[in-house]
Design a protein around this motif. Structure first.
Motif, mmCIF file in Angstrom:
data_model
loop_
_atom_site.group_PDB
_atom_site.id
_atom_site.type_symbol
_atom_site.label_atom_id
_atom_site.label_comp_id
_atom_site.label_asym_id
_atom_site.label_seq_id
_atom_site.Cartn_x
_atom_site.Cartn_y
_atom_site.Cartn_z
ATOM 1 N N PHE A 150 0.832 -1.194 0.000
ATOM 2 C CA PHE A 150 0.000 0.000 0.000
ATOM 3 C C PHE A 150 0.870 1.249 0.000
ATOM 4 O O PHE A 150 1.846 1.334 0.745
ATOM 5 N N ILE A 151 0.496 2.214 -0.848
ATOM 6 C CA ILE A 151 1.102 3.546 -0.791
ATOM 7 C C ILE A 151 0.010 4.514 -0.341
ATOM 8 O O ILE A 151 -1.043 4.601 -0.979
ATOM 9 N N PHE A 152 0.256 5.228 0.745
ATOM 10 C CA PHE A 152 -0.674 6.264 1.194
ATOM 11 C C PHE A 152 -0.158 7.604 0.660
ATOM 12 O O PHE A 152 0.811 8.166 1.177
ATOM 13 N N ALA A 153 -0.809 8.076 -0.402
ATOM 14 C CA ALA A 153 -0.377 9.327 -1.019
ATOM 15 C C ALA A 153 -0.671 10.517 -0.115
ATOM 16 O O ALA A 153 -1.672 10.535 0.603
ATOM 17 N N HIS A 154 0.186 11.491 -0.140
ATOM 18 C CA HIS A 154 0.052 12.765 0.583
ATOM 19 C C HIS A 154 0.246 12.618 2.093
ATOM 20 O O HIS A 154 0.036 13.560 2.842
ATOM 21 N N MET A 155 0.588 11.402 2.559
ATOM 22 C CA MET A 155 0.876 11.202 3.984
ATOM 23 C C MET A 155 -0.272 11.641 4.887
ATOM 24 O O MET A 155 -0.041 12.057 6.022
ATOM 25 N N GLY A 156 -1.494 11.580 4.390
ATOM 26 C CA GLY A 156 -2.614 12.016 5.212
ATOM 27 C C GLY A 156 -2.722 13.519 5.345
ATOM 28 O O GLY A 156 -3.610 14.024 6.053
ATOM 29 N N LEU A 157 -1.809 14.233 4.706
ATOM 30 C CA LEU A 157 -1.762 15.699 4.731
ATOM 31 C C LEU A 157 -1.817 16.213 6.170
ATOM 32 O O LEU A 157 -0.951 15.858 6.959
ATOM 33 N N VAL A 158 -2.824 17.002 6.545
ATOM 34 C CA VAL A 158 -2.848 17.602 7.887
ATOM 35 C C VAL A 158 -3.086 16.560 8.977
ATOM 36 O O VAL A 158 -2.914 16.861 10.170
ATOM 37 N N ASN A 159 -3.459 15.349 8.593
ATOM 38 C CA ASN A 159 -3.674 14.282 9.571
ATOM 39 C C ASN A 159 -2.449 13.380 9.730
ATOM 40 O O ASN A 159 -2.558 12.282 10.278
ATOM 41 N N VAL A 202 2.175 17.020 0.674
ATOM 42 C CA VAL A 202 2.515 17.317 2.059
ATOM 43 C C VAL A 202 3.856 18.044 2.176
ATOM 44 O O VAL A 202 4.028 18.938 3.020
ATOM 45 N N ALA A 203 4.834 17.700 1.324
ATOM 46 C CA ALA A 203 6.140 18.370 1.386
ATOM 47 C C ALA A 203 6.033 19.847 1.000
ATOM 48 O O ALA A 203 6.504 20.720 1.741
ATOM 49 N N PRO A 204 5.416 20.187 -0.146
ATOM 50 C CA PRO A 204 5.312 21.610 -0.488
ATOM 51 C C PRO A 204 4.359 22.399 0.409
ATOM 52 O O PRO A 204 4.550 23.600 0.602
ATOM 53 N N ILE A 205 3.349 21.751 0.978
ATOM 54 C CA ILE A 205 2.382 22.478 1.807
ATOM 55 C C ILE A 205 2.863 22.638 3.250
ATOM 56 O O ILE A 205 2.776 23.714 3.842
ATOM 57 N N LEU A 206 3.407 21.564 3.840
ATOM 58 C CA LEU A 206 3.774 21.599 5.258
ATOM 59 C C LEU A 206 5.274 21.578 5.510
ATOM 60 O O LEU A 206 5.710 21.770 6.641
ATOM 61 N N GLY A 207 6.070 21.351 4.458
ATOM 62 C CA GLY A 207 7.510 21.208 4.638
ATOM 63 C C GLY A 207 8.195 22.408 5.249
ATOM 64 O O GLY A 207 9.163 22.268 5.998
ATOM 65 N N ASP A 208 7.709 23.614 4.941
ATOM 66 C CA ASP A 208 8.314 24.818 5.515
ATOM 67 C C ASP A 208 7.348 25.531 6.467
ATOM 68 O O ASP A 208 7.473 26.720 6.708
ATOM 69 N N SER A 209 6.403 24.786 7.006
ATOM 70 C CA SER A 209 5.385 25.344 7.895
ATOM 71 C C SER A 209 5.809 25.195 9.355
ATOM 72 O O SER A 209 6.831 24.574 9.658
ATOM 73 N N PRO A 210 5.021 25.721 10.286
ATOM 74 C CA PRO A 210 5.312 25.495 11.706
ATOM 75 C C PRO A 210 5.268 24.014 12.097
ATOM 76 O O PRO A 210 5.741 23.646 13.170
ATOM 77 N N PHE A 211 4.693 23.163 11.240
ATOM 78 C CA PHE A 211 4.635 21.729 11.503
ATOM 79 C C PHE A 211 5.885 20.991 11.020
ATOM 80 O O PHE A 211 5.955 19.764 11.134
ATOM 81 N N HIS A 212 6.860 21.728 10.491
ATOM 82 C CA HIS A 212 8.029 21.116 9.860
ATOM 83 C C HIS A 212 8.714 20.094 10.751
ATOM 84 O O HIS A 212 8.932 18.944 10.351
ATOM 85 N N ASP A 213 9.068 20.484 11.958
ATOM 86 C CA ASP A 213 9.826 19.586 12.829
ATOM 87 C C ASP A 213 9.038 18.324 13.160
ATOM 88 O O ASP A 213 9.591 17.220 13.183
ATOM 89 N N LEU A 258 6.672 16.986 11.312
ATOM 90 C CA LEU A 258 6.554 16.203 10.094
ATOM 91 C C LEU A 258 7.810 15.364 9.854
ATOM 92 O O LEU A 258 7.735 14.152 9.604
ATOM 93 N N VAL A 259 8.965 15.994 9.935
ATOM 94 C CA VAL A 259 10.228 15.293 9.715
ATOM 95 C C VAL A 259 10.446 14.234 10.791
ATOM 96 O O VAL A 259 10.870 13.100 10.497
ATOM 97 N N TRP A 260 10.144 14.567 12.045
ATOM 98 C CA TRP A 260 10.282 13.608 13.143
ATOM 99 C C TRP A 260 9.385 12.392 12.909
ATOM 100 O O TRP A 260 9.803 11.248 13.106
ATOM 101 N N THR A 261 8.156 12.631 12.462
ATOM 102 C CA THR A 261 7.212 11.542 12.190
ATOM 103 C C THR A 261 7.745 10.624 11.089
ATOM 104 O O THR A 261 7.677 9.386 11.200
ATOM 105 N N ALA A 317 14.360 21.221 1.185
ATOM 106 C CA ALA A 317 14.253 22.213 2.262
ATOM 107 C C ALA A 317 13.875 21.609 3.611
ATOM 108 O O ALA A 317 13.923 22.298 4.633
ATOM 109 N N MET A 318 13.522 20.330 3.624
ATOM 110 C CA MET A 318 13.059 19.716 4.878
ATOM 111 C C MET A 318 14.196 19.327 5.810
ATOM 112 O O MET A 318 13.969 19.016 6.976
#
Length: 296
Positions: A191-200, A227-238, A240-243, A272-273
């Motif tokens: 299974f590939i989950f595209a977009h990593m669930g985005l905000v979830n 998810v990378a272009p939308i949240l990669g440089d957001s306040p959720f960056h750390d 996201l990368v940790w997850t 940039a991540m």
């Protein structure tokens, strides 16, 4: 003056030694890239249906590949319920393009609610070398927890196929959990989950818990499209990368989600991540080679 210059140079070298960084920043992976998430227009009039900024004809896809070090691209079509003639036409279109251009990977589609006809179509395209089936709960309007979806996932396991699911629903907050349970119940399929669930995306940490059980086959992959272009440089960056690192970088794939996003910008968003060069190589290339059994 000479002493000041020597002191400044020494200080710079000391800072580089302590931080491991120079002013030019960390080195990024610059080798081959496999884009696992590209939407292509297969019928006349579809080229403007997904983006106000760019079209997605074959010419458009080949053009961005040549400028972005993308050696292979997974071209996606999506089936509509109850129209098997159109489903077969779409699937045949991406298969034909992949045979004409070795750099294109056909990603076919069926609708889970088409039952036995969908299974027959999966068998038909599988015989032609197709490894990935695209399913989109939002666009195709089905519930991931429906028994028909479980039956289709079982069929994918029998055929040793990969199911590429869109994994973000603005209407179903439980969709990530449903997808994970579907994968757990059908571990012969990938299974590939595209977009990593985005905000979830934090819900995906369940995968890290699953890895502690000996029966889990590690059959869940995730692509970073959107998810990378939308949240990669957001306040959720750390977070996201940790997850991603917690789940394991070995399970992540690059996807641009063209034409919604520009592939070059999508690549830069991953750079940039803050991943290491080796982590980037896995995301951009070697993980996809491993999943699709391609020679690196």
């Amino acid at each position: 003056m000479k002493k000041c210059f020597t002191y400044a140079c020494s200080l710079s070298l000391l800072l580089i030694a302590l931080t491991g960084k120079s002013q030019s920043g960390p080195a990024h992976y610059t080798g081959k890239i496999i884009d696992t998430h590209v939407h292509i227009a297969v019928e006349e009039g579809e080229s403007n249906s997904m983006s106000t900024e760019r079209t997605n004809t074959l010419k458009d896809v080949l053009a961005f590949m040549s400028t972005a070090s993308i050696v292979k691209a997974g071209i996606i079509t999506m089936a509509q319920k109850g129209n098997m003639a159109d489903t077969r036409l779409r699937n045949d279109s991406v298969i034909a393009l992949s045979k004409k251009y070795n750099s294109l990977i056909p990603i076919c589609s069926v609708h889970p609610m088409d039952g036995e006809e969908a299974f027959a179509e999966m068998e038909r395209v599988h015989k032609q070398g197709v490894k990935i089936i695209k399913l989109h709960p939002n666009y195709q309007r089905f519930d991931v927890a429906a028994p028909e979806v479980a039956a289709l996932a079982h069929k994918a396991g029998e055929l040793d196929m990969v199911l590429l699911f869109d994994s973000y629903s603005p209407l179903d907050g439980n969709e990530i959990g449903k997808l994970i349970m579907l994968a757990v119940g059908n571990q012969k399929a990938q299974f590939i989950f595209a977009h990593m669930g985005l905000v979830n995306f934090p819900q995906l940490l369940t995968i890290d818990a699953l890895k502690k059980y000996p029966w889990y086959k590690n059959n869940i992959w995730l692509d970073v499209s959107a998810v990378a272009p939308i949240l990669g440089d957001s306040p959720f960056h750390d977070q996201l990368v940790w997850t991603m690192r917690k789940i394991g970088i070995d399970q992540f794939l690059f996807g641009s989600d063209f034409p919604v996003f520009d592939p070059l910008a999508a690549i830069k968003s991953v750079h940039a991540m803050g991943f290491t060069q080796e982590e980037e190589k896995k995301i951009f290339y070697t993980n996809a080679c491993r999943l699709l059994q391609l020679q690196p």
